[in-house]
Design an enzyme around this catalytic site. Structure first.
Site, PDB file in Angstrom:
ATOM      1  CE  LYS A 157      -4.586   1.867  -0.727  1.00 44.13           C
ATOM      2  NZ  LYS A 157      -3.924   0.592  -0.406  1.00 44.13           N
TER       3      LYS A 157
ATOM      4  CB  SER B  26      -4.479   1.947   3.725  1.00 43.16           C
ATOM      5  OG  SER B  26      -3.629   1.380   2.743  1.00 43.16           O
TER       6      SER B  26
ATOM      7  CB  SER C 291      -0.943   0.014   1.203  1.00 42.88           C
ATOM      8  OG  SER C 291      -2.023  -0.873   0.993  1.00 42.88           O
TER       9      SER C 291
END
EC number: 3.4.16.4
Length: 454
Positions: free
Chosen positions: A68, A120, A65
């Protein structure tokens, strides 16, 4: 305004690209850096682009993640924060962490960004990607291009969330600790994103499809919470990441006394470990290292002598930084060995790469460029850059001795000419004086003649 900000921020991007394209020279500090257990680690001084610490920083890993961060940057660059996005059919089925967005739900970009960075949320990542480029595949191409544009050339994206479905590196999002730090440094160009990442939580407003439930996006960055054992005051932005295939990843920004650092860790043991180790590393970097600008872009470094005796000034192509222990004042020396201009150069081209030494040790390279074109006289039978043959006779008047003689001859001719003109002026003046004397004598004669007649 945003276009203007992008243009002004381009300079900072270039600085980071050029600095990180150089070898990771050893940092001399008072104490050794703390030990780290993550497989790949890098600490970057954002302003200078200097690497403060690195461990396997160019090894490629899946990044989960932390992907992102790039998704947020591109969404912010291409969408207005108050724009309302209609959720498509795909984001509600995103696997992993989610905010529970529904197909047809109308959500503002700013709320999607809160969900993306704090919580997230993978559904928020997909919704933002589709809002920018229509499909996640096209958005992933944009992500990869942006990474390469800022110097993160060992990075490839396949989706906006960081989800992985296999152990195959090439078919998943991957980067390096070095590249991830470069991507994180981009966040600093947008104050609104930094402020967003500092919030502990954010309640999403009610929407057309969710009118009776409060949804909260909670920041997973434990280093922001004062009651956490991982709290570190200088942290201003951070992003966690984990998948079974990628393992634990982490990247963050910290600021202390005006100095900004980016830290990235890939393949860490767990969250607790990377928070504690990044805090120790950042504190070491702030306390035990200092960045010095030894040479400035555009600074005159050397006057090179051409074969015809002319001198050509050479300038530093980029800023040159060096990291030392605090309070040290390095006195570098540039080694110009091998500097010989034997070909033509256009303005701005690199003429020579010199070695920068400190205490007789090489600490880096610096490129020397010319500000004006350098065109050497071609020998007989050779052709000029324009393709026209130039005879060797054309170099006669460029010889220093011939130039000196020509100047002397010109000076002599000038002096003789001035003397000649002065002589003419004096001669004319004497004639006028003589003419006056004769006129006076004639007048006296005429007066005497008149008196005699009387």
């Amino acid at each position: 305004m945003r276009h203007y900000m992008r243009f002004m921020n381009f300079l900072l991007t270039l600085t980071l690209i050029f600095s990180l394209g150089s070898p990771l020279w050893e940092v001399k500090a008072i104490t050794n850096p703390p030990e780290t257990t993550a497989e790949s680690v890098l600490i970057l001084d954002v302003e200078s682009g200097e690497v403060i610490y690195e461990k396997n920083a160019t090894t490629k890993h899946m990044i989960a993640s932390t992907t992102k961060v790039m998704t947020a940057i591109l969404a912010y660059e291409n969408l207005e924060m108050d724009k309302v996005i209609t959720i498509g059919p795909n984001p509600p089925y995103a696997q992993g962490s989610s905010m529970g967005f529904k197909e047809g739900e109308e959500v503002m970009v700013v709320d999607l960004l809160y969900a993306l960075i704090l919580h997230s949320a993978n559904d928020a990542a997909e919704a933002l990607a589709e809002a920018v480029d229509g499909t996640m595949e096209k958005f992933a191409e944009r992500m990869t291009k942006k990474a390469h544009d800022i110097g993160a050339v060992d990075t490839v994206f396949h989706n906006p969330s960081g989800l992985s479905d296999s152990d195959d590196l090439e078919n998943n999002n991957y980067t390096t600790a070095k590249d991830l730090s470069l991507i994180m440094a981009e966040v600093l160009k947008y104050d609104e994103l930094v402020e967003l990442g500092q919030k502990k939580s954010h309640m999403l407003p009610l929407t057309n499809l969710v009118a009776d439930t409060n949804r909260w996006a909670t920041n997973k960055n434990q280093m922001l919470y004062q009651n956490s054992k991982f709290y570190y005051e200088p942290i201003i932005f951070g992003k966690t990441g984990w998948t079974p295939e990628a393992g634990f990843s982490w990247t963050a920004l910290a600021e202390k006394d005006g100095r900004k650092l980016a830290v990235s860790m890939l393949k860490a043991v767990n969250q607790d470990t990377y928070w504690l180790e990044s805090r120790s590393l950042l504190e070491w970097a702030f306390q035990e290292t200092e960045v010095h600008k030894l040479y400035t872009r555009g600074q005159l470094l050397e006057n090179a002598v051409l074969s015809n005796g002319e001198t050509v000034p050479l300038y530093a192509k980029d800023d040159f930084y060096y990291v030392t222990a605090p309070l040290e004042r390095p006195m570098p020396v540039i080694d110009f060995q091998g500097l010989e201009i034997s070909q033509n150069y256009n303005a701005g081209e690199t003429v020579h790469v010199a070695k920068v030494t400190l205490d007789q040790e090489v600490i880096g390279d610096i490129e020397l460029v010319c500000e004006e074109n350098i065109h050497l006289i071609a020998s007989e039978g050779e052709e000029s850059p324009e393709g026209e043959a130039i005879e060797s006779k054309s170099s006669f008047f460029s010889h220093p001795f011939v130039r000196v003689v020509s100047i002397l001859l010109f000076s002599i001719i000038l002096i003789v000419s001035l003397l000649f003109i002065l002589g003419l002026v004096l001669r004319k003046r004497r004639r006028r004086v003589r003419s006056r004397k004769m006129s006076n004598k004639r007048m006296q004669y005429l007066k005497q003649l008149e008196e005699t007649r009387r």
